[in-house]
Design a protein around this motif. Structure first.
Motif: not given
Ligand code: SF4
Ligand SMILES: Cc1cc2nc3c(=O)[nH]c(=O)nc-3n(C[C@H](O)[C@H](O)[C@H](O)COP(=O)(O)OP(=O)(O)OC[C@H]3O[C@@H](n4cnc5c(N)ncnc54)[C@H](O)[C@@H]3O)c2cc1C
Length: 326
Positions: A123-125, A139-142, A147-150, A156-160
């Motif tokens: 999950r990611c905000v 949008y984002c990598l996922k 790009v990743c906004h975190v 690499r996606c770092v969603a929790a």
């Molecule tokens: S961690 Fe980055 S790539 Fe993954 S869902 Fe969140 S914003 Fe998208």
């Protein structure tokens, strides 16, 4: 109003039929209780055209059993609610029953399954949002983006990982059984998760998780689960953890500490062997908190202040360890 995309729902009546449905429909996704995948489908997060519904597999995959080896075996289609109430689970793995009772709310616990919880999407905000919201951000990598906004510049996606059963089962050395068109395999939970928020397990797209196996030794271990969340009900974890200890009198024979909801992979805190033989006391609990604090760096992935989550971590570890010691 958000609606589901056009989908064909396949309803196999057995595990063998489900595996065949996954083989014959590349890109199909598994639907268990649907409490996670349905909202994500409405967000437009998956391009799948087929769902393989597992409800018809309940007679094969819904059980809580003690195997002759002493292992506790849980079918993937057990509901979270029944695991939280099961006398056998409460007696053998009280931390798991506790974690289950803290998942979501009553309706979701009745619909949600153990398999679905362990395979929960990260999950990611920035991603658990409507398509319109995500398109406005680019949008984002996922999904759909680059790009990743975190993590600025992150590749690499770092969603929790946000599943509450995972840290308990990780700390207790559980494993999972899976089946796919290539056959069955058993995977230790510490090898099941990977540090990639796009798909944070080693499961192949056509592979089903069928069973969770908890070693007999888990019943002898002092154990406790803790969860940090904004409200006392419904909310996903802002941080969750589980500790499992084996004591020899008043000293620690072995200890495992798993922490999750911070990054894509539920993590075991490393390098605790030197604490074996230590007195099981407040100093030990404090030391575990200190080590967890050093190894864990929460991110802005879930929209709750990462600095606060990191500050709370050693406090929650200390309290949970003291609770486990009793
Ligand atoms: S961690 Fe980055 S790539 Fe993954 S869902 Fe969140 S914003 Fe998208
Ligand atoms: C408001 C709300 C609050 C929530 N709070 C929490 C919470 O506090 N803690 C928490 O842990 N969860 C929470 N959840 C998430 C979810 O309800 C639970 O994790 C639940 O256990 C998911 O199980 P399910 O059977 O509904 O999964 P599904 O939605 O059916 O599936 C989830 C994912 O797992 C895959 N999957 C399911 N079963 C299998 C299988 N046997 N083999 C392979 N893949 C499989 C699906 O393809 C999908 O990708 C919450 C959900 C909502 C909507």
């Amino acid at each position: 109003m958000m609606t589901l995309p056009d989908l064909t729902v396949l309803r196999p009546g057995s595990v063998a039929e489900a595996v065949e449905a996954l083989r014959a429909n590349p890109g199909a996704r598994v639907l268990a209780g649907g409490t996670d995948i349905v909202p994500n489908l409405k967000y437009g997060m998956y391009d799948t055209r087929h769902l393989v519904a597992l409800r018809g597999l309940s007679s094969e995959l819904r059980y809580v059993r003690e195997h002759q080896s002493g292992e506790l075996r849980l079918g993937a289609m057990c509901s979270i609610d029944e695991l939280g109430r099961s006398e056998l689970v409460k007696a053998r793995v009280p931390a798991l029953a506790d974690a289950c009772r803290q998942i979501a709310g009553p309706q979701l616990r009745r619909m949600g399954t153990l398999g679905g919880n362990l395979c929960l999407d990260t999950r990611c905000v920035y991603v658990n949002q409507s398509h319109f919201w995500r398109s406005a951000l680019g949008y984002c990598l996922k999904k759909d983006g680059t790009v990743c906004h975190v993590v600025a510049g992150g590749k690499r996606c770092v969603a929790a990982a946000s599943n509450d059963t995972a840290p308990v089962l990780l700390a207790l050395d559980a494993s999972v059984k899976t089946i796919s068109p290539r056959g069955e395999r058993t995977i230790a939970l510490h090898e099941f998760y990977v540090a990639d928020g796009l798909h944070n397990t080693v499961l192949a797209p056509d592979e089903l998780l069928t069973e969770v196996r908890i070693p007999a030794a888990a019943a002898r271990r002092r154990q406790a689960f803790a969860k940090l969340r904004m409200r006392a009900a419904i909310d996903f974890p802002a941080l969750n953890l589980a500790v499992a200890l084996e004591l020899d009198g008043h000293s620690v024979k072995s200890v495992s500490l798993a922490v999750s909801a911070l990054a894509a992979r539920p993590a075991l805190i490393k390098g605790l062997q030197d604490l074996h033989g230590h007195a099981a006391d407040a100093i030990f609990a404090e030391e575990l908190g200190r080590r967890a604090h050093k190894q864990c760096k929460p991110l802005t992935n879930i929209g709750i202040d990462p600095g606060w989550r990191r500050d709370v971590l050693p406090v929650l570890v200390r309290r949970t360890v003291l609770r486990a010691i009793g």
